[in-house]
Design an enzyme around this catalytic site. Sequence first.
Site, PDB file in Angstrom:
ATOM      1  N   CYS A  37      46.665   5.480   6.515  1.00 36.41           N
ATOM      2  CA  CYS A  37      46.372   3.923   6.851  1.00 36.41           C
ATOM      3  C   CYS A  37      46.251   3.478   5.718  1.00 36.41           C
ATOM      4  CB  CYS A  37      44.791   4.223   7.247  1.00 36.41           C
ATOM      5  SG  CYS A  37      44.611   4.632   8.588  1.00 36.41           S
ATOM      6  N   CYS A  41      41.256   0.268   5.847  1.00 36.03           N
ATOM      7  CA  CYS A  41      41.013   0.554   7.690  1.00 36.03           C
ATOM      8  C   CYS A  41      40.017   0.706   8.130  1.00 36.03           C
ATOM      9  CB  CYS A  41      41.903   1.250   7.517  1.00 36.03           C
ATOM     10  SG  CYS A  41      42.167   2.216   9.392  1.00 36.03           S
ATOM     11  N   CYS A  68      48.498   4.587  12.381  1.00 32.86           N
ATOM     12  CA  CYS A  68      47.033   4.363  12.616  1.00 32.86           C
ATOM     13  C   CYS A  68      47.328   2.598  13.153  1.00 32.86           C
ATOM     14  CB  CYS A  68      46.238   4.030  11.049  1.00 32.86           C
ATOM     15  SG  CYS A  68      45.004   3.614  11.559  1.00 32.86           S
ATOM     16  N   CYS A  71      44.806  -0.471  11.945  1.00 28.36           N
ATOM     17  CA  CYS A  71      44.818  -0.832  10.835  1.00 28.36           C
ATOM     18  C   CYS A  71      46.650  -1.122  10.583  1.00 28.36           C
ATOM     19  CB  CYS A  71      44.517  -0.394   9.359  1.00 28.36           C
ATOM     20  SG  CYS A  71      45.263   1.108   8.442  1.00 28.36           S
TER      21      CYS A  71
END
Length: 351
Positions: A37, A41, A68, A71
């Site tokens: 991430c 995030c 991810c 994000c």
Amino acid sequence: MQALTDRQLYDAFLSRTPLPAPLADAMIGVKTTGIFCRPGCPARAPKFENCEFFARPDAALRAGYRACKRCHPMGDEAMLMRRIIELVEAQEEGGVTEAALRQAGIDPSTARRQFKGRLGMSVADYARLRRLGRAAQAIARGESVIEAQLDAGFESASGFRAAFAKTFGSAPTKGQADPLFVDWLDTPPERGGGRMIVVTDARALYLIEFTDRVKLPRQFERLRRIHGRPIVPGRTDMTDRVAQQMADYFAGRRTEFSVPIETAGTDFQSGVWAALQTIPYGETWSYADLAARIGNDKAVRAVASANGANGLAIVIPCHRVIGSDGGLGGYAGGLDRKEKLLALERAHRPG
């Protein structure tokens, strides 16, 4: 601007504070989930000891982490491709126009470049193939040809039949075979990976190969001929399973694959491929060892040929076979890649 420490990056993650340039590319990998991430995030924060820190997204990818979905840390071509494909999938009929791309905030020339570079076709070509693929599925389910034609957005019956025949080799008829689906997968080149092509259906994996393999077009034609099924662009749940297991493999977290596979070879080739799957992770056999394993000591050259015909790279580990003199021998994916794959496995060998 001075680089941040791991603790400072972690604190930024906790506070959900996006970092300013030039630190905005810094990433946090979560060991327990295999996801990476960007700071800021909205996902639940992991413990500091479960984190790994990277200067850029590509470094996290090479370490085996996947992006991810909350994000979107890649934020560039991988995400762009998915956005365009989502637009294509949302169109029940017709293609994706340049106006539709612009409305979605996507530059049409960038979209064309990305599709041509990754899939070897334009966005319009991809959309047409997906429409035809959905039509092939509908016909396989028992729908009439005219229903499939209209659902695919073709007003002209003759145009639909011509496009279908050009793509699949024959005119559409009720009861035709369900298609196979092909998608791409990026794996870390620093660890022996690279861009790969994946062919699946809802039930099994049929092919996974590096896109730079010379005989790839011949393998596609062989799949079509043996299974009697068209191959169209698309992604299945099985594709996602393969992608996850491949990411785990390159991160050193997986020593064998559990996805169902479908092979199509002679009895001899099938025997060699079955024997290949018994070579322990992190170890190597010679071609002579493999020939002995299938009970035919004199079939060393035939074994090498069957090795080269394997269409499930890494999943059926033909890279673990080396020469009797300890040399790497051959590998359709290239000797540099083979050396990196063996080094990866040695580094993560259990015990």
